[in-house]
Structure formats: C-alpha cells, structure tokens
Design an enzyme around this catalytic site. Structure first.
Site, PDB file in Angstrom:
ATOM      1  N   ASP A   1       1.722  10.350   3.719  1.00  0.00           N
ATOM      2  CA  ASP A   1       2.506  11.076   4.517  1.00  0.00           C
ATOM      3  C   ASP A   1       1.490  12.156   5.316  1.00  0.00           C
ATOM      4  OD1 ASP A   1       4.551  12.131   6.077  1.00  0.00           O
ATOM      5  OD2 ASP A   1       5.254  13.145   4.252  1.00  0.00           O
TER       6      ASP A   1
ATOM      7  N   LYS B   1       2.270   4.510   1.303  1.00  0.00           N
ATOM      8  CA  LYS B   1       2.302   5.238   2.790  1.00  0.00           C
ATOM      9  C   LYS B   1       2.024   6.491   2.742  1.00  0.00           C
ATOM     10  CE  LYS B   1       5.174   5.091   6.939  1.00  0.00           C
ATOM     11  NZ  LYS B   1       5.397   6.372   7.327  1.00  0.00           N
TER      12      LYS B   1
ATOM     13  N   TYR C   1      -6.549   2.595   6.424  1.00  0.00           N
ATOM     14  CA  TYR C   1      -5.351   1.513   6.104  1.00  0.00           C
ATOM     15  C   TYR C   1      -5.604   0.160   7.028  1.00  0.00           C
ATOM     16  CZ  TYR C   1      -2.592   3.839   9.316  1.00  0.00           C
ATOM     17  OH  TYR C   1      -2.134   4.741  10.219  1.00  0.00           O
TER      18      TYR C   1
ATOM     19  N   LYS D   1      11.068   2.654   2.649  1.00  0.00           N
ATOM     20  CA  LYS D   1      11.259   4.200   2.446  1.00  0.00           C
ATOM     21  C   LYS D   1      11.935   4.644   1.289  1.00  0.00           C
ATOM     22  CE  LYS D   1       9.874   5.789   6.636  1.00  0.00           C
ATOM     23  NZ  LYS D   1       9.582   7.143   7.018  1.00  0.00           N
TER      24      LYS D   1
ATOM     25  N   CYS E   1       8.342  48.572 -13.458  1.00  0.00           N
ATOM     26  CA  CYS E   1       9.482  47.737 -13.166  1.00  0.00           C
ATOM     27  C   CYS E   1       9.581  46.868 -14.323  1.00  0.00           C
ATOM     28  CB  CYS E   1       9.566  47.236 -11.785  1.00  0.00           C
ATOM     29  SG  CYS E   1      10.826  46.191 -11.868  1.00  0.00           S
TER      30      CYS E   1
ATOM     31  N   CYS F   1      15.077  47.244 -11.327  1.00  0.00           N
ATOM     32  CA  CYS F   1      15.043  48.701 -11.922  1.00  0.00           C
ATOM     33  C   CYS F   1      15.522  49.619 -11.027  1.00  0.00           C
ATOM     34  CB  CYS F   1      13.356  49.137 -12.039  1.00  0.00           C
ATOM     35  SG  CYS F   1      12.647  49.106 -10.531  1.00  0.00           S
TER      36      CYS F   1
ATOM     37  N   CYS G   1      15.264  48.127  -5.711  1.00  0.00           N
ATOM     38  CA  CYS G   1      14.653  46.840  -6.603  1.00  0.00           C
ATOM     39  C   CYS G   1      16.055  46.602  -7.441  1.00  0.00           C
ATOM     40  CB  CYS G   1      13.685  47.296  -7.484  1.00  0.00           C
ATOM     41  SG  CYS G   1      13.315  46.179  -8.591  1.00  0.00           S
TER      42      CYS G   1
ATOM     43  N   CYS H   1       8.910  46.389  -4.695  1.00  0.00           N
ATOM     44  CA  CYS H   1       9.545  47.371  -5.342  1.00  0.00           C
ATOM     45  C   CYS H   1       8.265  48.413  -5.782  1.00  0.00           C
ATOM     46  CB  CYS H   1       9.896  46.531  -6.978  1.00  0.00           C
ATOM     47  SG  CYS H   1      10.228  47.827  -8.081  1.00  0.00           S
TER      48      CYS H   1
ATOM     49  N   GLU I   1       0.748  -1.309  -0.065  1.00  0.00           N
ATOM     50  CA  GLU I   1      -0.019   0.095   0.005  1.00  0.00           C
ATOM     51  C   GLU I   1       0.957   1.369   0.170  1.00  0.00           C
ATOM     52  OE1 GLU I   1      -2.422  -0.071   3.644  1.00  0.00           O
ATOM     53  OE2 GLU I   1      -3.046  -2.311   3.330  1.00  0.00           O
TER      54      GLU I   1
HETATM   55  S1  IVH Z   1      -0.059   0.424   8.579  1.00  0.00           S
HETATM   56  C1  IVH Z   1       1.347  -1.792  12.126  1.00  0.00           C
HETATM   57  N1  IVH Z   1      -0.463   1.362   6.542  1.00  0.00           N
HETATM   58  O1  IVH Z   1       2.718   5.188   8.709  1.00  0.00           O
HETATM   59  C2  IVH Z   1       0.782  -1.170  11.216  1.00  0.00           C
HETATM   60  N2  IVH Z   1       0.223   2.554   7.956  1.00  0.00           N
HETATM   61  O2  IVH Z   1       5.032   3.904  10.791  1.00  0.00           O
HETATM   62  C3  IVH Z   1       0.958   0.315  11.006  1.00  0.00           C
HETATM   63  N3  IVH Z   1       0.718   5.050   7.409  1.00  0.00           N
HETATM   64  O3  IVH Z   1       1.978   6.123  11.754  1.00  0.00           O
HETATM   65  C4  IVH Z   1       0.138   1.131  10.125  1.00  0.00           C
HETATM   66  N4  IVH Z   1       0.232   4.931   5.334  1.00  0.00           N
HETATM   67  O4  IVH Z   1      -0.158   6.126  10.458  1.00  0.00           O
HETATM   68  C5  IVH Z   1      -0.063   1.556   7.651  1.00  0.00           C
HETATM   69  N5  IVH Z   1      -1.017   2.156   4.179  1.00  0.00           N
HETATM   70  C6  IVH Z   1      -0.510   2.295   5.309  1.00  0.00           C
HETATM   71  C7  IVH Z   1      -0.060   3.616   5.912  1.00  0.00           C
HETATM   72  C8  IVH Z   1       0.417   4.021   7.184  1.00  0.00           C
HETATM   73  C9  IVH Z   1       0.698   5.682   6.303  1.00  0.00           C
HETATM   74  C10 IVH Z   1       1.545   5.789   8.728  1.00  0.00           C
HETATM   75  C11 IVH Z   1       0.732   5.375   9.935  1.00  0.00           C
HETATM   76  C12 IVH Z   1       1.710   5.170  10.998  1.00  0.00           C
HETATM   77  C13 IVH Z   1       2.955   5.018   9.956  1.00  0.00           C
HETATM   78  C14 IVH Z   1       3.653   3.780  10.277  1.00  0.00           C
END
Ligand code: IVH
Length: 676
Positions: free
Chosen positions: A126, A124, A235, A323, A440, A420, A417, A435, A122
């Site tokens: 942010d 991740k 998730y 990551k 300008c 100009c 500026c 400016c 999936e």
């Molecule tokens: S699973 C043990 N799935 O990532 C399972 N986490 O370090 C933990 N996050 O703070 C979560 N997308 O909020 C999972 N598709 C996803 C995610 C996800 C973002 C975040 C989650 C958690 C951090 C895990």
C-alpha cells in the site's frame, strides 16, 4: 574536516578513490536493500557516503549522474514535467472473497482452454506506484503513475531513495531499455516516528504511511524527500527491449539479480486453492510486517498466457487483486475524552460504541488535537467513520453529517485538567494544550512509564499498574525513588513473588549502566527525543557541563533549534529537576559519556554479534549495550562476517542461517564470560 584527506592528492587518485567508494556504497546498498543482509552498520555506511560527497565537492569534474552521492537531493524544481509511460500502467480488478478468486480462475482456465494454470501471488504493497526507466543499465527516469498513460517526472525525488539502484548490477545481460514498475512506501516504524515528531512540534500528523509517501514524492525540493526513509519494492517490468522473459517468477528473480528490491514474500502457486490459502494466511499476518499491505495480487505466471489474456478497458484479465476485508467502520462517538501525557499534553480521544474493524473490536480512537477535531467538525454524539490501518492506532476519519439530529455537542477544550483540575494552557503556535501542573498525578505516572520504557532505561517488570500502586502507596515520588526500593517494599505489591522481585531488582541494577543519553531521554524533557538527547550528550559530554550551558549554548548545537533549546534549558534550571538529577546521580546512574566507555574493557573489539531469542536475564537492547560497551559490534542479521550469535529462548529464523554459515553460538552466560 574530511577535506584534509585530499590534501596533496591528484585527480587520478581522486578518480580512483571515487570509483572505489561508489562501488562499495553500491555493494552495501545491495546487501541492505535487496538481500536484507547488511555487512556494515549505519555509521560506517555514512562515513563512506560522506567521503564521496566531500570528494565530489572538491573535484566537481568527478560528479556523475549515477553517483550514489546524488541521493542527498538537489536544488528545488519549479514544477514536475509530464512524461508518457513506455506502456500504460494498468489498474487491477478486485476480488473480495474466495468465491471471486475461484471465478477468476475459472475465467482464465476457460479462456486459455486449460485444466489448470499456475499463479504467482504477491503482497499488494500500500504505497505509491512508480515507473523507473533504465537505459543501458542506468536509471534515467522515474515517474508517477498519473492517469496510467502520462505521469509526472519525479526522477530527482526517486533518486534519493536508497533502495532504488541508480545503476543495475552487471550480473546478467542488461536490456538497452527497461521500465520497471513498483511501489514506493514508508515503513510503518518510520511513519510512527515521523508522526511522533510532527505532533511534538505541533505539525499535523500524516493520516497513514501512503499519504506520507505521496507527500514526500510530491516535494519540489528533493532534499525533503531525501530526509524521509522511503523504500521501494518492484513487482513487474512494464516494458523491455532486447530480451525476453518467460514468467513472472523469472521477472522477479531477474529484478533482484539486477539489484532491484523485490518483496520476498511472493509465492508460486500451482492451483487456486493454494492462492486462497496464501491470501488468508497474509490476512492474518499482515500486522507482522513493517509496511502496510492492502491485499494480495494474483498473477498468471506465464507471460505468454498474460499476452493471450490481454486487457479489458484498463484491467488486465490475467491478474486480480484480493482485497482484505474493509478496515473502515461506522459507529457512534459517545464522547471525547482527554488523556494526560507525560509532558502534561492533553491528547483527545474518541470513546466509541464498540465496533468491529478488520476483525478487531475498537472502543476508542485517536483524535490528534483540537484543530483537527474542529477541521473535521467532529461532535460528541456524531455517527463517525473509524479506520484501522495496519497496526496504527485507530483513527476517526470524519463525521457522517447527514445523520445529525441536532443533539450533537461541539467539543470545547476544558480550562482545567481533567485529572488534577489545575489550569490548562495552549501556547500560541502550538497544536496541543497542556496541563500546567508539574505534579499532576497523571503526568507523574506517565513520566515514570516513559522512564522505565524500553527505549529509555529499559527496566523490566514495572508495568503501569505496579507504578501506579507504588505512587499510590507513596513508595516513590519520582524516578529516583525506584532505585531506593527494597525487597520489603516490593513484597507488598500484588503478584510480586521472590522471583519477580529478584528480576526487578536485577533489572534496576542493570539500568544504572545505561548510557547518559538514554537517561537524558528518559527524563522526558519536552521536545528531547532519543535523537536530540544523543546530540546533547555528544556535545556536552556530562551533566555538569550540560547544567552550566546557557540557552544559546544549547541552541548552537547542529540540529537543535531555539524551541528545543528553550525547553531543555527551562527543564535543567528548575529546582525540582535538579534535585531529581542529583538523586539519580547518587543512585549510580550514568551522567557522563566518558564513564560508559570506561566501564567496559575492550575484549570484544572487532567482533560482530547477532542476538536472537529471549535471553534469560537481559533484554536484547541491554545485551547489545553490553557488547558495544566492550568494544563489539551488534548487527541485525547474520552474514558470513558474524563472529557470534547470542542465542536465547525460541530464537528466530536467524539461527538456521547461523548454523548454515557455521557461526559460533553462545548463551548470555557465555557472552559475559567472553568479557571477563
Ligand atoms: S501488479 C496490471 N503487483 O496496486 C498489474 N501491483 O491496482 C498491475 N501494487 O497501482 C500492478 N503491490 O501500484 C502489482 N505486487 C504488486 C503490487 C501492485 C502494489 C499496486 C500497484 C497498482 C495497484 C493495482
């Protein structure tokens, strides 16, 4: 105004109407946030919503905890209460390359004593992790992660997020108690818009969408949270009573059926090789998303395996987070430069020794404003940390002070500026310096770039270099000059051949029918963005009433404060601007709201269109404008209610859906014929 609807109505009627409105709103929320397939436009949705709010105000006895009207926010709270999660919210171990992913696979297959294990990969997201508790299908609590065991109760704030259902859909048996985990995030497009507004009003911009999200969720006044277009992806299910699910795939499907948004890009992978491909794919594609992701979460699909594998300290053994390569880098800040923006604003930027960040070479980075530079104590010659987050402009995060030699230079704003050499001024209370010279050259060029840009007059074929050349050759002095350009003028420009000349002239001609609010926005009046321009045009209707307006008249408009009113008034009362507007008007541009409607016939009334692909002549916004002018509706995704799909070159995935639903396909040409 809406109250009049209820005159002579009794409570039985109101009860029925409220139930009906809630059902409709919930349905449209589901279509939009979960299925990504809206059936109605924002306006129609807002109408339903406002009617419900008005109805509940009139009949307070109808208000219910799970009413969608709750999403507007409530009275400020004094503090957030602590709440214990039904089960701990875990963190994840990281994997930084394919080797580490293979090691993860090996560990698991070994522990489970199996040849192969299947995974779900999936995105991740942010954002900010939250836990939502549903009891008998109703959202009763929403909490932050906190320390994993205990978080803060931010239910009121979470209820303002449209994508989070207040009630589960009744498609499957609903559990007596369930805790859903997921990520709240701010779409990148919304983040950019909010930051633009913040810099324009002198507030300091958010560093990234995640900070903006966290800030919005921390508000004690949920009405502020409600004003940010936050979104949500679930998730996992952290706790479930009264039923059992077998796999992570099933979890995601079930969540979606219950009406909870789940990111669509998850993938079932039979082997770790598939997982690795998926990770590398998204590493390259992450920029194409309207939300930030910082990696891929890889989970063992079978929940019984997950239980068997268990948790070590705070990390589950059954999942890992891949990551993406770091997007921070350290480099030398050579000097601080200033860009002159269209309003004369001086935007500071860092000139860097080129450095690779996330696979891209960065040479410059934004520095926001004077106070920001001072606060972060960034000096010329410093070693600095730069960050590239998604498709956001790279930023200087801070200086590495330990590495200073004493030769670094503190940055002072110039008095003149850089383009100009006329005076620079920073008004008290404003974050930015300007400016002061209206003529300008840098400002003139920026003003033109803005005028022709897609959100403004949308004139194609006029890049910055062409505009610069036209100014240099004295072919134009301001935007009105564009409409005087002849074939001969254009033929003198480098790289302009017959075809590009024709296209540009056609595009200029087409731009004349842009609605008045676009023109008002295109003028580039300080503080007058697209939304404000719309408010002004809605209020005054045409340029004559607008130029007659006093500063107070302008400030009386809902949504327009004294600063904006002052700025618009000053602009409209300056002679050079009045002359410019006069010339634009003579050139045939729209200067009233009424005219726009009068130009089209209403042949497309009640018809719904989707536009996909690159059209031969018009841009998509132009085609959309044409459809709207002729009474039609344009929506962004195909449903069975779509009447036509206007298809251009290399259409997107929409075309498949259109064909599946047997929606009639037409070309740009045919669209024009429909009207005439
Ligand atoms: S699973 C043990 N799935 O990532 C399972 N986490 O370090 C933990 N996050 O703070 C979560 N997308 O909020 C999972 N598709 C996803 C995610 C996800 C973002 C975040 C989650 C958690 C951090 C895990």
């Amino acid at each position: 105004m809406l109250y009049s609807l209820f005159v002579g109505r009794d409570i039985d009627w109101a009860t029925r109407r409220a139930a009906q409105l809630r059902r409709k709103i919930e349905h449209h929320n589901y279509q939009y946030h979960v299925l990504n397939d809206p059936e109605i436009g924002d306006q129609e949705y807002d109408r339903l919503f406002r009617e419900l709010v008005a109805l509940e105000e009139e009949y307070p006895e109808l208000a219910s905890l799970d009413s969608p009207s709750r999403r507007v926010g409530a009275e400020p709270q004094e503090r957030f209460h602590k709440v214990k999660h039904h089960a701990p919210m875990l963190s994840l171990a990281n994997a930084f390359d394919d080797e580490e992913l293979r090691a993860f696979n090996k560990r698991i297959t070994h522990l489970l004593n199996r040849e192969e294990v299947d995974f779900v990969a999936e995105l991740k997201i942010d954002g900010v992790a939250v836990a939502l508790t549903y009891e008998e299908g109703v959202l009763t609590r929403g909490a932050t992660r906190g320390n994993g065991q205990v978080g803060e109760d931010i239910t009121t704030n979470l209820k303002t997020i449209r994508g989070i259902p207040l009630k589960l859909r009744e498609v499957e048996a609903r559990p007596p108690v369930m805790e859903v985990r997921g990520e709240v995030y701010l779409p990148v497009s919304a983040f950019d818009r909010i930051n633009q507004e913040r810099t324009a009003t002198g507030e300091s911009p958010f560093a990234n969408p995640r900070n903006a999200t966290a800030g919005a969720l921390r508000q004690l006044d949920s009405r502020i949270t409600a004003s940010r277009p936050l979104a949500f992806f679930a998730y996992s299910v952290g706790y479930l009573e009264g039923m059992k699910l077998e796999t992570q795939l099933q979890v995601l499907k079930r969540l979606k059926d219950w009406g909870i948004p789940v990111n669509a890009h998850y993938h079932h992978q039979q082997t770790i090789d598939g997982v690795i491909d998926f990770c590398l794919h998204w590493q390259g594609e992450r920029e194409s998303l309207d939300y930030q992701i910082d990696g891929i979460v890889v989970k063992v699909n079978r929940l019984d395996y997950q239980d068997q594998l268990g948790v070590v300290s705070r990390d589950p053994r059954w999942a890992v987070s891949y990551k993406f390569p770091s997007e921070l880098a350290t480099t030398r800040l050579v000097e601080i430069g200033l860009n002159v923006g269209r309003s004369g604003v001086l935007n500071p930027y860092a000139v860097l020794e080129p450095v690779q960040v996330g696979g891209v070479t960065i040479r410059t980075a934004t520095l926001h404003n004077e106070d920001d530079i001072r606060r972060k104590d960034i000096r010329e010659g410093d070693l600095v940390v730069v960050k590239r987050a998604g498709d956001v402009i790279p930023q200087v995060v801070g200086a590495v002070r330990e590495k200073r030699t004493g030769k670094e230079k503190e940055f002072r704003y110039p008095k003149k500026c850089p383009v100009c050499r006329k005076a620079v001024r920073r008004r008290a209370g404003e974050a930015m310096a300007y400016c002061t010279n209206r003529h300008c050259p840098a400002q003139e060029l920026e003003a033109l770039k803005h005028f022709v840009s897609q959100g403004a007059m949308d004139i194609r074929g006029l890049g910055p270099q062409t505009l610069e050349k036209l100014l240099e050759l004295n072919r134009i002095k301001d935007a009105s000059g564009l409409y005087q350009l002849t074939r001969k003028d254009l033929a003198q420009l480098p790289n302009f051949k017959d075809k590009s000349i024709e296209n540009l002239l056609a595009s200029l001609e087409q731009s004349k029918s842009q609605p008045f609010e676009r023109l008002l926005f295109a003028l580039g009046i300080h503080h007058v963005g697209e939304r404000i321009a719309g408010l002004i045009v809605d209020h005054f209707g045409d340029i004559d009433s607008l130029t007659r307006a006093s500063e107070e008249d302008l400030a009386s408009i809902e949504g327009i404060g004294p600063e904006i009113a002052g700025s618009a008034y000053a602009y409209l009362n300056e002679r050079v601007n009045q002359l410019l507007i006069q010339r634009l008007r003579t050139a045939g541009l729209q200067v009233s709201r009424g005219k726009k409607e009068a130009t089209g016939n209403q042949n497309l009334e009640k018809k719904t269109f989707v536009i996909t692909g690159k059209l031969p002549i018009w841009t998509r916004p132009q085609a959309a404008e044409f459809i709207k002018q002729n009474g039609g509706k344009v929506i962004s995704s195909i449903s069975s209610k779509t009447d036509f799909v206007v298809v251009g070159e290399s259409p997107g995935s929409k075309i498949k859906k259109a064909r599946a639903l047997k929606v009639q396909e037409i070309s740009e040409e045919e669209l024009k014929k429909l009207v005439n």
